[in-house]
Design a protein around this motif. Structure first.
Motif, PDB file in Angstrom:
ATOM      1  N   ALA A   1      12.430  36.555  13.479  1.00 53.39           N
ATOM      2  CA  ALA A   1      12.215  36.167  12.053  1.00 53.39           C
ATOM      3  C   ALA A   1      11.226  36.941  11.269  1.00 53.39           C
ATOM      4  O   ALA A   1      11.457  36.804  10.087  1.00 53.39           O
ATOM      5  CB  ALA A   1      11.839  34.731  12.403  1.00 53.39           C
ATOM      6  N   ARG A   2      10.196  37.326  12.099  1.00 54.69           N
ATOM      7  CA  ARG A   2       9.071  37.888  11.534  1.00 54.69           C
ATOM      8  C   ARG A   2       8.737  39.048  11.881  1.00 54.69           C
ATOM      9  O   ARG A   2       8.802  39.338  13.033  1.00 54.69           O
ATOM     10  CB  ARG A   2       7.953  36.961  11.250  1.00 54.69           C
ATOM     11  N   VAL A   3       7.816  39.965  10.952  1.00 54.27           N
ATOM     12  CA  VAL A   3       7.370  41.066  11.610  1.00 54.27           C
ATOM     13  C   VAL A   3       5.523  41.163  11.289  1.00 54.27           C
ATOM     14  O   VAL A   3       5.461  40.892  10.008  1.00 54.27           O
ATOM     15  CB  VAL A   3       7.741  42.296  10.889  1.00 54.27           C
ATOM     16  N   GLY A   4       4.853  40.925  12.237  1.00 56.44           N
ATOM     17  CA  GLY A   4       3.465  40.968  12.096  1.00 56.44           C
ATOM     18  C   GLY A   4       2.783  42.524  11.781  1.00 56.44           C
ATOM     19  O   GLY A   4       3.276  43.371  12.471  1.00 56.44           O
ATOM     20  N   VAL A   5       1.701  42.731  11.007  1.00 51.67           N
ATOM     21  CA  VAL A   5       1.184  43.938  10.822  1.00 51.67           C
ATOM     22  C   VAL A   5      -0.112  43.822  11.233  1.00 51.67           C
ATOM     23  O   VAL A   5      -0.687  42.844  10.469  1.00 51.67           O
ATOM     24  CB  VAL A   5       1.500  44.640   9.471  1.00 51.67           C
ATOM     25  N   ALA A   6      -0.680  44.723  11.450  1.00 51.91           N
ATOM     26  CA  ALA A   6      -2.295  45.009  11.673  1.00 51.91           C
ATOM     27  C   ALA A   6      -2.883  46.424  11.622  1.00 51.91           C
ATOM     28  O   ALA A   6      -1.763  47.079  11.779  1.00 51.91           O
ATOM     29  CB  ALA A   6      -2.562  44.483  13.193  1.00 51.91           C
ATOM     30  N   ARG A   7      -3.964  46.408  11.193  1.00 54.11           N
ATOM     31  CA  ARG A   7      -4.538  47.825  10.877  1.00 54.11           C
ATOM     32  C   ARG A   7      -5.878  47.895  11.378  1.00 54.11           C
ATOM     33  O   ARG A   7      -6.532  46.763  11.636  1.00 54.11           O
ATOM     34  CB  ARG A   7      -4.343  48.180   9.145  1.00 54.11           C
ATOM     35  N   SER A   8      -6.247  49.258  11.723  1.00 61.29           N
ATOM     36  CA  SER A   8      -7.654  49.182  12.305  1.00 61.29           C
ATOM     37  C   SER A   8      -8.583  49.759  11.036  1.00 61.29           C
ATOM     38  O   SER A   8      -8.050  50.258   9.866  1.00 61.29           O
ATOM     39  CB  SER A   8      -7.420  50.603  13.255  1.00 61.29           C
ATOM     40  N   VAL A   9      -9.680  49.706  11.319  1.00 65.14           N
ATOM     41  CA  VAL A   9     -10.936  50.123  10.379  1.00 65.14           C
ATOM     42  C   VAL A   9     -11.167  51.439  10.677  1.00 65.14           C
ATOM     43  O   VAL A   9     -11.492  51.528  11.849  1.00 65.14           O
ATOM     44  CB  VAL A   9     -12.035  49.082  10.437  1.00 65.14           C
ATOM     45  N   ALA A  10     -10.954  52.431   9.891  1.00 64.78           N
ATOM     46  CA  ALA A  10     -11.006  53.575  10.177  1.00 64.78           C
ATOM     47  C   ALA A  10     -12.509  54.062  10.821  1.00 64.78           C
ATOM     48  O   ALA A  10     -13.463  53.474  10.470  1.00 64.78           O
ATOM     49  CB  ALA A  10     -11.215  54.422   8.954  1.00 64.78           C
ATOM     50  N   GLY A  11     -12.238  54.877  11.899  1.00 68.56           N
ATOM     51  CA  GLY A  11     -13.653  55.277  12.552  1.00 68.56           C
ATOM     52  C   GLY A  11     -14.144  54.151  13.594  1.00 68.56           C
ATOM     53  O   GLY A  11     -14.814  54.409  14.200  1.00 68.56           O
ATOM     54  N   THR A  12     -13.324  52.971  13.779  1.00 71.85           N
ATOM     55  CA  THR A  12     -13.646  52.100  14.608  1.00 71.85           C
ATOM     56  C   THR A  12     -12.605  51.768  15.672  1.00 71.85           C
ATOM     57  O   THR A  12     -11.456  52.139  15.386  1.00 71.85           O
ATOM     58  CB  THR A  12     -14.409  50.770  13.843  1.00 71.85           C
ATOM     59  N   SER A  13     -12.686  50.672  16.602  1.00 70.59           N
ATOM     60  CA  SER A  13     -11.911  50.207  17.503  1.00 70.59           C
ATOM     61  C   SER A  13     -11.445  48.910  16.807  1.00 70.59           C
ATOM     62  O   SER A  13     -10.939  48.059  17.739  1.00 70.59           O
ATOM     63  CB  SER A  13     -12.212  50.023  19.035  1.00 70.59           C
ATOM     64  N   LEU A  14     -11.848  48.428  15.654  1.00 72.60           N
ATOM     65  CA  LEU A  14     -11.696  47.144  15.330  1.00 72.60           C
ATOM     66  C   LEU A  14     -10.144  47.090  14.653  1.00 72.60           C
ATOM     67  O   LEU A  14      -9.888  47.754  13.727  1.00 72.60           O
ATOM     68  CB  LEU A  14     -12.621  46.834  14.125  1.00 72.60           C
TER      69      LEU A  14
END
Length: 153
Positions: free
Chosen positions: A14-27
């Motif tokens: 039903a859904r697609v979740g999206v996440a991104r990292s903060v450039a230069g970090t492991s966050l």
């Protein structure tokens, strides 16, 4: 330190979740939850998010069964990843084992007192955050992009 930024996707029926990292970090941070449409047009919006983010790679969660085998959900994730590769040209897309990422996300939201209705809106993004966090940890430890590279033949 992780050079560049990355995206992760949790694919569901039903859904697609999206996440991104903060450039230069492991966050890893939640980005958006897309509603899967019968015509697959949410893929257009997803490609737009990816192109705007300009990541080094995209990680797609591969929901294996606890036995390690692949069921219907894993076949669906593989198919979605292949469709994504066809749209992204040369950007690498890797499948990452994501057993229990959605269950963990539900548990964290429940523990935080988030209502069931609100959990529905957030769980896919948090599952994508878990996928990306795992991928970034592996990348930091090994120096290699983790998971299975999706190749279209």
């Amino acid at each position: 330190m992780v050079a560049g930024n990355f995206l992760a996707i949790d694919v569901g029926k039903a859904r697609v979740g999206v996440a991104r990292s903060v450039a230069g970090t492991s966050l890893a941070l939640p980005v958006k939850t897309l509603q899967v449409r019968p015509d697959g047009s949410e893929l257009d919006e997803l490609v737009g998010i990816i192109e705007e983010s300009d990541p080094r790679a995209v990680f797609v969660g591969l929901p294996k069964l606890m036995s390690g085998k692949e069921g219907e959900a894993a076949r669906m994730a593989r198919s979605y990843a292949r469709r994504l590769v066809r749209r992204l040209d040369t950007l690498p897309v890797h499948l990452i084992d994501e057993r229990l990422s959605s269950a963990d996300a539900h548990s964290k939201l429940r523990d935080a007192g988030v209502s069931t209705r609100r959990q529905k809106e957030m769980v896919d993004q948090l599952a994508a955050v878990a996928i990306l966090t795992r991928a970034l940890e592996t990348l930091t430890q090994t120096g290699n992009l983790p998971g299975e590279l999706v190749i279209i033949e």
